[in-house]
Design an enzyme around this catalytic site. Structure first.
Site, mmCIF file in Angstrom:
data_model
loop_
_atom_site.group_PDB
_atom_site.id
_atom_site.type_symbol
_atom_site.label_atom_id
_atom_site.label_comp_id
_atom_site.label_asym_id
_atom_site.label_seq_id
_atom_site.Cartn_x
_atom_site.Cartn_y
_atom_site.Cartn_z
ATOM 1 N N SER A 277 0.843 -1.189 0.000
ATOM 2 C CA SER A 277 0.000 0.000 0.000
ATOM 3 C C SER A 277 0.880 1.241 0.000
ATOM 4 O O SER A 277 2.108 1.156 -0.023
ATOM 5 C CB SER A 277 -0.918 0.007 1.227
ATOM 6 O OG SER A 277 -0.149 0.134 2.419
ATOM 7 N N LYS A 278 0.237 2.388 0.060
ATOM 8 C CA LYS A 278 0.970 3.651 0.001
ATOM 9 C C LYS A 278 1.936 3.831 1.166
ATOM 10 O O LYS A 278 2.902 4.588 1.052
ATOM 11 C CB LYS A 278 -0.012 4.822 -0.051
ATOM 12 C CG LYS A 278 -0.785 4.904 -1.368
ATOM 13 C CD LYS A 278 -1.708 6.106 -1.400
ATOM 14 C CE LYS A 278 -2.447 6.193 -2.724
ATOM 15 N NZ LYS A 278 -3.377 7.360 -2.766
#
Length: 510
Positions: A277-278
Site C-alpha cells: 500500500s501507500k
C-alpha cells in the site's frame, strides 16, 4: 450513470446464445481494470501475466474497462491506465483503441448483453425478483448475527409465485434480481491453475444479487456475461477475487456458458508482510515512471514477483518472458516487494543499454531541467553518447541524471562545505594554478587530460587527493561527481579553464 438493464437495451441486444469455446483451443485472456484510479503494481503484474500467457500460447490478450463504478470511474483514469500499459510495453489484441469483434470494451456500453442474459435466466427460472428493502435485509442480518446463524440472504422471496411477482413488478414495487442457487448442487470446486482445488459448500452461498433495483448489474453478474461474450478461456487475476469465483461459476452454469480456467495470483506484500500500500511508498506504475524507472526494468521485476524462469535468472527480456511463461511456474505464496532490488535491477538495465539508446532515454529529464532538447541531441549525438557512458555506471534511476550532469550545462556554485573543506586546504591554490597550465597545453581527450593532471601532485609536492579534489570542486562544484577526466573532456577546454580561474580566489588563504 449506472449501467441500466432496461427494455430498450433488451431490444437492441445481439447476444442471444451462450458463448462458445474458442475454435482450435487458442486461449483468450483478459485484463479488466476499474478506472477508479491509476494502474497500481498489483494490477500491472496481473496484466503482464495475462499478456505473457497469451503471447506464449498464441492466444489473444483482451483489455476491458470495467467502469460501472460511476462515482469514481473517470476518463482521465482510463487514459492513465492505457498509457501505463503501453509504457510497460504491453499491447492488446482487442480493446480500447484496438477494437475487435467482441466489443464494446467498456462495461458501461454493454447493457444489452446484461439484459439478454438476465432474460435468459428469468426464462429458465435461474433468477427471481426480491422485494426485500434494505432496512429489512439489515434487520435480518443483525438478527442472524446475534443468533449465531448465517448472515446471508434468507431467500424470503424465493417462493413468491411468478404471477404474484409479475403483479408486484407491474405495480412499480422496487426489487432486485437474485440468482436461485441450486440447493441440491454438490460443493463448488474451483480447480485453480495456481492454487489447486478449493472447495466451497453450496449451502454457504446465498442467493446473491445479479441486478440492483436501479437496473445496474453487480460485478459477479456483469463479469461473467462479459467473459462469456468475449469467449475468455482463462481468468488470471488476484486471489482477492477467489471468493467471487464460486458465485461466478454458478452464474456461468445457470447461463449454460463454458466455465473458464481460473488462475488466482497471490497478493504482493510490503517488507512488513502486509498488503502493499501507500505506506510502503509509491504503488502506481505512473509514479515509478515519474521516478525515473525504465519500463523494461519494472516489467521484469513485476514478472518475477510470483513467477520465475529457473529460480536463478533475474534479467529477463520481453521475448524471454513471452517465450517461457507458464501458469505452472507461478507461486501461490505471497510475493514480497523489495524497493532496493527494483532499484538495483533498474540500474542494471541502465548499465546494459547502448550509449545512444540511453542518451535518448535521458533526454526528457534533461529537457525538464532546461538543459537540452531534441535538436541539441540530434546536433551532437556523439557528445550525448559520451555523456551517457559517463553516468551509466553510477545511475540507478533516470531522475538522477539531471542533478549528476548539471555542471556540464551551467556553471556550478561552489558552496560550503566544499569550499572550506576542499579549496581552503593548503596546496589547493597551487594545484589549481598547475592544473590550469597543464590543461591549457594538453590534447583534449580524457586520456591526455588524465596524463597531464596526474603529473601535478609531484610537481607541486601535494597529495594526489588534495590536488584532484580541488580541480573536481572547481569544475563540478562538488567533491562528489562523475569521473573527472571524462567530465573535463565533455565540458571543453575553454569552459574548464574559466571555471578553474573563477575558483582560484576561493582557494586563497585569507
Amino acid at each position: 450513470m449506472p449501467t441500466q438493464i432496461s427494455p430498450d437495451t433488451q431490444a437492441t441486444s445481439t447476444k442471444t446464445t451462450p458463448a462458445q469455446a474458442v475454435p482450435g483451443g487458442a486461449p483468450r485472456v483478459r485484463f479488466a481494470p476499474s478506472p477508479t484510479g491509476t494502474l497500481h503494481l498489483g494490477g500491472a503484474r496481473t496484466a503482464i501475466y495475462n499478456w505473457a500467457f497469451a503471447r506464449k500460447e498464441g492466444g489473444a490478450f483482451i483489455l476491458r474497462i470495467d467502469d460501472t463504478d460511476s462515482e469514481r470511474s473517470t476518463a482521465e483514469n482510463t487514459a492513465q491506465i492505457l498509457h501505463s500499459l503501453k509504457w510497460l510495453g504491453l499491447d492488446w489484441d482487442e480493446g480500447p483503441e484496438a477494437g475487435g469483434a467482441s466489443g464494446p470494451y467498456f462495461q458501461t456500453q454493454r447493457s444489452a448483453g446484461y439484459a439478454t442474459a438476465l432474460e435468459l435466466m428469468k426464462a429458465t427460472g435461474a433468477a427471481y425478483p426480491c422485494f426485500c428493502s434494505a432496512s429489512e435485509l439489515a434487520s435480518k442480518r443483525e438478527a442472524a448475527r446475534d443468533g449465531g446463524g448465517m448472515v446471508g440472504y434468507d431467500r424470503a422471496c424465493r417462493g413468491i409465485g411468478p404471477d404474484a411477482a409479475t403483479e408486484r413488478i407491474a405495480a412499480g414495487e422496487p426489487h432486485v434480481w437474485r440468482l436461485k442457487v441450486p440447493l441440491d448442487r454438490k460443493p463448488v470446486v474451483v480447480d485453480d491453475a495456481v492454487r489447486g482445488k478449493t472447495v466451497f459448500a453450496t449451502e454457504a452461498i446465498d442467493d446473491f444479487v445479479l441486478v440492483r433495483n436501479d437496473g445496474s448489474p453487480t460485478y459477479n453478474f456483469a463479469t461473467v456475461v462479459d467473459d462469456a461474450d468475449m469467449r475468455i478461456t482463462h481468468v488470471i487475476r488476484g486471489d482477492d477475487h477467489l471468493t467471487n469465483t464460486p458465485k461466478q461459476i454458478l452464474v456461468f452454469e445457470a447461463l449454460g456458458y463454458p466455465v473458464p480456467q481460473f488462475a488466482h495470483l497471490s497478493m504482493i506484500w510490503g517488507p512488513d508482510g502486509k498488503k502493499l500500500s501507500k505506506r510502503h511508498g509509491a504503488t502506481s506504475v505512473e509514479a515509478y515512471a515519474d521516478a525515473g524507472y525504465l519500463p523494461e526494468a519494472l516489467r521484469n521485476y513485476l514478472a518475477l514477483l510470483g513467477w520465475s524462469l529457473d529460480g536463478e535468472t533475474t534479467i529477463i527480456s520481453a521475448d524471454m518472458l513471452t517465450s517461457n511463461f507458464s501458469l505452472s511456474r507461478i507461486s501461490k505464496n505471497p510475493a514480497i516487494f523489495d524497493a532496493e532490488k527494483l532499484e538495483w535491477m533498474n540500474g542494471a538495465y541502465i548499465r546494459g543499454m547502448a550509449p545512444e539508446a540511453l542518451a535518448e532515454r535521458m533526454l526528457p529529464w534533461l529537457e525538464e531541467a532546461g538543459f537540452a532538447d531534441g535538436a541539441d541531441l540530434e546536433a551532437r549525438p556523439e557528445w550525448y553518447a559520451h555523456l551517457a557512458e559517463l553516468i551509466a555506471e553510477r545511475t540507478k534511476r533516470l531522475d538522477e541524471v539531471a542533478g549528476k550532469v548539471a555542471f556540464l550545462f551551467e556553471d556550478p556554485a561552489i558552496e560550503e562545505p566544499d569550499r572550506s573543506k576542499v579549496l581552503a586546504k593548503p596546496g589547493s591554490l597551487e594545484s589549481l594554478k598547475a592544473a590550469r597550465q597543464a590543461l591549457a597545453a594538453c590534447e583534449w581527450d580524457a586520456t591526455a587530460i588524465e596524463e597531464a593532471l596526474r603529473r601535478i601532485p609531484e610537481a607541486v609536492d601535494i597529495k594526489p587527493k588534495v590536488a584532484f579534489q580541488a580541480v573536481r570542486v572547481a569544475i563540478t562544484g562538488s567533491a562528489v561527481s562523475p569521473p573527472l577526466f571524462e567530465s573535463l573532456e565533455l565540458l571543453g577546454r575553454e569552459r574548464a579553464l574559466g571555471r578553474i580561474c573563477a575558483a582560484e580566489p576561493l582557494a586563497e588563504v585569507p
